[in-house]
Design a protein around this motif. Structure first.
Motif, short mmCIF file in Angstrom:
data_model
loop_
_atom_site.label_atom_id
_atom_site.label_comp_id
_atom_site.label_asym_id
_atom_site.label_seq_id
_atom_site.Cartn_x
_atom_site.Cartn_y
_atom_site.Cartn_z
N ILE A 72 0.78 -1.16 0.03
CA ILE A 72 0.06 -0.10 -0.06
C ILE A 72 0.72 1.13 -0.02
N ALA A 73 0.18 2.34 -0.63
CA ALA A 73 0.90 3.67 -0.25
C ALA A 73 -0.02 4.75 0.19
N GLN A 74 0.55 6.02 0.62
CA GLN A 74 -0.27 6.91 1.06
C GLN A 74 -1.26 6.84 2.01
N PRO A 75 -0.88 6.26 3.16
CA PRO A 75 -1.94 5.97 4.25
C PRO A 75 -2.29 7.31 4.93
N LEU A 76 -3.40 7.58 5.16
CA LEU A 76 -4.14 8.85 5.91
C LEU A 76 -4.97 8.20 7.01
N GLU A 95 -9.36 -4.36 25.36
CA GLU A 95 -9.82 -3.16 24.79
C GLU A 95 -8.98 -2.67 23.87
N LYS A 96 -9.71 -2.83 22.35
CA LYS A 96 -8.97 -2.49 21.25
C LYS A 96 -8.99 -1.09 21.12
N LEU A 97 -7.84 -0.39 20.67
CA LEU A 97 -7.93 0.94 20.36
C LEU A 97 -7.46 0.86 18.89
N CYS A 98 -8.39 1.09 17.89
CA CYS A 98 -8.38 0.80 16.60
C CYS A 98 -8.18 2.31 15.87
N THR A 99 -7.07 2.36 15.23
CA THR A 99 -6.83 3.39 14.32
C THR A 99 -7.29 3.05 12.75
N VAL A 100 -8.05 3.91 12.21
CA VAL A 100 -8.43 3.54 10.93
C VAL A 100 -7.80 4.59 9.81
N PHE A 101 -7.19 3.98 8.79
CA PHE A 101 -6.33 4.96 7.92
C PHE A 101 -7.24 4.50 6.36
N VAL A 102 -6.98 5.40 5.63
CA VAL A 102 -7.41 4.76 4.15
C VAL A 102 -5.95 5.03 3.29
N ALA A 103 -5.71 3.86 2.45
CA ALA A 103 -4.42 3.89 1.83
C ALA A 103 -4.90 3.52 0.30
N ARG A 104 -3.72 3.53 -0.53
CA ARG A 104 -4.11 3.06 -1.80
C ARG A 104 -3.13 1.90 -2.24
#
Length: 148
Positions: A72-76, A95-104
């Motif tokens: 993948i590239a360019q995670p935001l 306790e799951k702390l889930c950070t969500v990104f969008v990527a190409r």
């Protein structure tokens, strides 16, 4: 404060905090997801727990490759949620702390490395209906609606 998604914590249960990074991966015709095969196919955003010494973006690249075989590239970063779950593979309440990104997604480099994982590309509406947890669904819906 990070929004809780899903059931509240069980009263009196001790939870181990577990941070993770997860990716929305838009593709022509839909979104790239992972399916974990067990008693049923659990469809998920690719991603997982952050290992000691790793950044969330390093985790994202590693987990996407392990679970889908894609680079993948360019995670935001889009945002985060938390959920309280039992993780049978670790025999742990988390306790799951889930950070969500969008990527190409850039290219498929191998088959999934994680045991029992398959790579899926689903149309947005089917992905939203099929995804296995409410937090992933919330971020997919927001992204598909142009809100993330």
């Amino acid at each position: 404060m990070i929004r809780r998604v899903g059931p509240p914590p069980v009263k009196g249960q001790k939870y181990t905090q577990r941070s993770g990074a997860y990716a929305i991966l838009p593709m022509p015709g839909g979104v790239l997801l992972t399916g974990q095969q067990g008693d049923w196919l659990d469809i998920q955003l690719p991603g997982g727990g952050i290992d000691p010494g790793e950044s969330s973006q390093q985790t994202l690249h590693r987990e996407v490759r392990e679970e889908t075989g894609w680079a993948i590239a360019q995670p935001l970063r889009l945002g985060a949620f938390r959920r309280f779950v039992y993780m049978p593979e670790y025999d742990m309440w988390a306790e799951k702390l889930c950070t969500v990104f969008v990527a190409r997604p850039t290219r498929r480099i191998c088959d999934p490395i994680e045991p029992d994982h398959v790579t899926l590309v689903l149309p947005w509406a089917k992905a939203i209906d099929s995804i296995g947890n409410d937090g992933d669904r919330m971020f997919l819906q927001r992204y598909a609606a142009g809100l993330a």
